[in-house]
Scaffold this active site. Structure first.
Site, PDB file in Angstrom:
ATOM      1  CB  CYS A  19       4.540   1.899 -17.488  1.00 41.19           C
ATOM      2  SG  CYS A  19       5.990   2.018 -18.520  1.00 41.19           S
ATOM      3  CE  LYS A  40      10.662   2.040 -10.343  1.00 42.68           C
ATOM      4  NZ  LYS A  40      10.404   0.736 -10.868  1.00 42.68           N
ATOM      5  CB  ALA A  65      -0.876  -0.011   1.253  1.00 42.63           C
ATOM      6  CE  LYS A 107       3.071   5.201 -21.853  1.00 41.48           C
ATOM      7  NZ  LYS A 107       3.067   4.188 -22.862  1.00 41.48           N
TER       8      LYS A 107
HETATM    9  C1  UDX Z   1       6.235  -0.821 -14.749  1.00 45.47           C
HETATM   10  C2  UDX Z   1       6.198  -2.364 -14.879  1.00 45.47           C
HETATM   11  O1  UDX Z   1       6.530  -2.962 -13.627  1.00 45.47           O
HETATM   12  C3  UDX Z   1       7.130  -2.827 -15.977  1.00 45.47           C
HETATM   13  O2  UDX Z   1       7.030  -4.234 -16.140  1.00 45.47           O
HETATM   14  C4  UDX Z   1       6.647  -2.100 -17.214  1.00 45.47           C
HETATM   15  O3  UDX Z   1       7.015  -2.615 -18.387  1.00 45.47           O
HETATM   16  C5  UDX Z   1       6.855  -0.619 -17.060  1.00 45.47           C
HETATM   17  O4  UDX Z   1       5.992  -0.218 -16.001  1.00 45.47           O
HETATM   18  P1  UDX Z   1       7.756   0.995 -13.588  1.00 45.47           P
HETATM   19  O5  UDX Z   1       6.720   1.977 -14.028  1.00 45.47           O
HETATM   20  O6  UDX Z   1       9.179   1.316 -13.817  1.00 45.47           O
HETATM   21  O7  UDX Z   1       7.495  -0.426 -14.274  1.00 45.47           O
HETATM   22  O8  UDX Z   1       7.580   0.808 -12.006  1.00 45.47           O
HETATM   23  P2  UDX Z   1       7.008  -0.287 -11.004  1.00 45.47           P
HETATM   24  O9  UDX Z   1       8.123  -0.785 -10.165  1.00 45.47           O
HETATM   25  O10 UDX Z   1       6.210  -1.307 -11.672  1.00 45.47           O
HETATM   26  O11 UDX Z   1       6.070   0.641 -10.084  1.00 45.47           O
HETATM   27  C6  UDX Z   1       5.003   1.382 -10.637  1.00 45.47           C
HETATM   28  C7  UDX Z   1       4.307   2.188  -9.572  1.00 45.47           C
HETATM   29  O12 UDX Z   1       3.583   1.370  -8.684  1.00 45.47           O
HETATM   30  C8  UDX Z   1       5.216   3.052  -8.708  1.00 45.47           C
HETATM   31  O13 UDX Z   1       4.612   4.297  -8.500  1.00 45.47           O
HETATM   32  C9  UDX Z   1       5.326   2.260  -7.421  1.00 45.47           C
HETATM   33  O14 UDX Z   1       5.638   3.052  -6.299  1.00 45.47           O
HETATM   34  C10 UDX Z   1       3.928   1.681  -7.346  1.00 45.47           C
HETATM   35  N1  UDX Z   1       3.839   0.456  -6.526  1.00 45.47           N
HETATM   36  C11 UDX Z   1       4.470  -0.673  -6.940  1.00 45.47           C
HETATM   37  C12 UDX Z   1       3.083   0.449  -5.375  1.00 45.47           C
HETATM   38  O15 UDX Z   1       2.485   1.460  -4.970  1.00 45.47           O
HETATM   39  N2  UDX Z   1       2.971  -0.720  -4.661  1.00 45.47           N
HETATM   40  C13 UDX Z   1       3.585  -1.871  -5.046  1.00 45.47           C
HETATM   41  O16 UDX Z   1       3.423  -2.883  -4.356  1.00 45.47           O
HETATM   42  C14 UDX Z   1       4.367  -1.847  -6.234  1.00 45.47           C
END
Ligand code: UDX
Length: 430
Positions: free
Chosen positions: A261, A321, A253, A264
């Site tokens: 990604c 992140k 959470a 969008k």
């Molecule tokens: C994502 C996908 O994971 C990847 O496979 C894809 O091709 C590109 O998009 P990315 O956007 O780099 O990658 O970040 P990711 O680590 O997936 O996190 C995305 C978002 O979700 C972040 O804002 C992160 O903080 C959030 N998140 C992720 C959560 O809030 N909780 C989680 O448990 C995991």
């Protein structure tokens, strides 16, 4: 050794190019932004991605940069399209870059080419790329070509590791020749190769990202219930995640998902589903929960401070992140815009993203480190779980704060310890 041309030297293009070179291939990285290509030639990387500079340097004899798509296509057999597919106002993906590139490839078919789409695109784009190349090539002189889909699953911050150690490689093809070339290319990588038709490969990408976004919104919604009944979302996620059918990953959470990604791709998948006659309402709810979650964080600050106007908020982390400087669709933007509109004074520190954040949020006072940010603040708000924030000496920090209020939007800190130190502490879903 394969001869590869990458069109589009952004996150996906640069990482893929560097990794293909690492696997022993010759790579020409192209981009229509000449200044970017000139910088890359001088060794300047336009993005922050851990390990990318070293990998490009290590493989420099196999990598070249060019602002001419023509040059790249003429000298290569495999052409990867890695251009941006930004969202249009209606949520659909803007595919004009993909079309422009396909048309340019068509004019340079001097020998067989395998045109591979790595950009995230809606289902049926592969067909359109094929049609565009056919329409724009001179039938007499053009050599044969195939179109394939090879979606990327790279997470920013760990993109190189993800490329070289993926859970799977997905290849969507319509000919045995294309299948052979791509399976040979990915042979050095130890991962299952999933070979499908082109449309299924395109759908695997959109469905995967939407599913992961759904997991995040699901746990954020569960977190809101936990807060109401006095349960702990981290414990719930742990208990759920041990079920192999569910899995623990992407059940953290937080302030909602951001980045270029998930938001969008979710929109684009919803849009394309609607276009083909299916109302995928679940995706709409995933987005709604995500938008509400950002409001929830701003409200937590407000609830803790009572009056927000003229209070100083020390924000730790702005990027969507850790381990990236990417501010695109970062939850921090909506959360801080909201607090700013209510008259809060905002100070912030992020190890990498402040240059980009300044353009989006000029009202913030940007600081050099945690101490400067927290000095005389009424409330600390942690928005990104960077490693350097995990070991902050809060005993020391408490002395320089005006009020000891800590809102932890990533559940990094132990609530018991923080309360013992005398903080008014709020996590997420606890
Ligand atoms: C994502 C996908 O994971 C990847 O496979 C894809 O091709 C590109 O998009 P990315 O956007 O780099 O990658 O970040 P990711 O680590 O997936 O996190 C995305 C978002 O979700 C972040 O804002 C992160 O903080 C959030 N998140 C992720 C959560 O809030 N909780 C989680 O448990 C995991």
């Amino acid at each position: 050794m394969k001869k590869i041309c990458i069109i589009g030297s952004g996150y996906v293009g640069l990482v893929s190019g560097a990794c293909f070179a690492e696997l022993g291939n010759r790579v020409i990285l192209t981009d229509n932004d000449e200044s970017k290509i000139e910088s890359l030639k001088k060794g300047k990387i336009p993005i922050y991605e851990p390990g990318l500079d070293k990998l490009l340097q290590k493989n420099k004899t196999r990598i070249s940069f060019s602002s001419s798509i023509k040059e790249g296509v003429l000298k290569s057999e495999i052409i990867f399209i890695c251009v941006g597919t930004p969202p249009c106002d209606d949520g659909s993906a803007d595919l004009s870059n993909v079309e422009r590139v396909a048309a340019e490839i068509a004019g340079n078919l001097n020998s067989y080419k395998l045109v591979v789409d790595k950009s995230t695109v809606p289902v049926e784009t592969g067909e359109w790329v094929k049609t565009t190349i056919e329409r724009n090539s001179s039938k007499k002189s053009a050599a044969a070509f195939d179109v394939a889909s090879n979606p990327e699953f790279l997470r920013e911050g760990t993109a190189i590791h993800d490329f070289l150690n993926p859970d799977r490689v997905v290849i969507g093809v319509s000919s045995k020749k294309a299948e052979k070339i791509l399976t040979e290319l990915y042979k050095p990588i130890k991962a299952p190769i999933v070979v499908t038709d082109i449309k299924s490969a395109e759908l695997i990408k959109h469905a995967s990202n939407s599913f992961l976004a759904m997991k995040i919104s699901f746990i954020n919604a569960v977190g809101n219930i936990c807060e109401k009944v006095g349960a702990d979302v981290t414990k719930v996620a742990h208990g759920m995640g041990l079920d192999k059918r569910i899995g623990r990953a992407f059940l953290d959470a937080g302030p909602g998902f951001g980045g270029f990604c998930f938001p969008k791709d979710l929109e684009a998948f919803y849009w394309i589903s609607k276009k083909v006659g299916y109302d995928f309402g679940l995706l709409h709810e995933v987005k709604k929960i995500n938008e509400e979650q950002k409001k929830n964080i701003a409200k937590k600050v407000e609830d803790a401070l009572w009056i927000v106007k003229d209070k100083t908020i020390a924000v730790l982390g702005l990027a969507f992140k850790p381990n990236t400087d990417d501010m695109r669709m970062a939850p921090s933007i909506d959360i801080l815009n909201e607090l700013n509109s209510k008259g809060a004074k905002i100070k912030a520190y992020d190890p990498q993203s402040m240059a980009k954040a300044k353009e989006l949020m000029p009202y913030i006072r940007y600081c050099k480190n945690v101490e400067e940010t927290c000095k005389s603040a009424d409330c600390i708000l942690l928005l990104t779980d960077w490693e350097e924030f995990k070991n902050i000496d809060f005993k020391k920090i408490k002395k320089i704060l005006k009020q000891s209020i800590l809102i932890d939007a990533r559940n990094v800190y132990d609530p018991g310890k923080m309360k013992k130190l005398g903080f008014i502490f709020k996590g997420i879903g606890k």
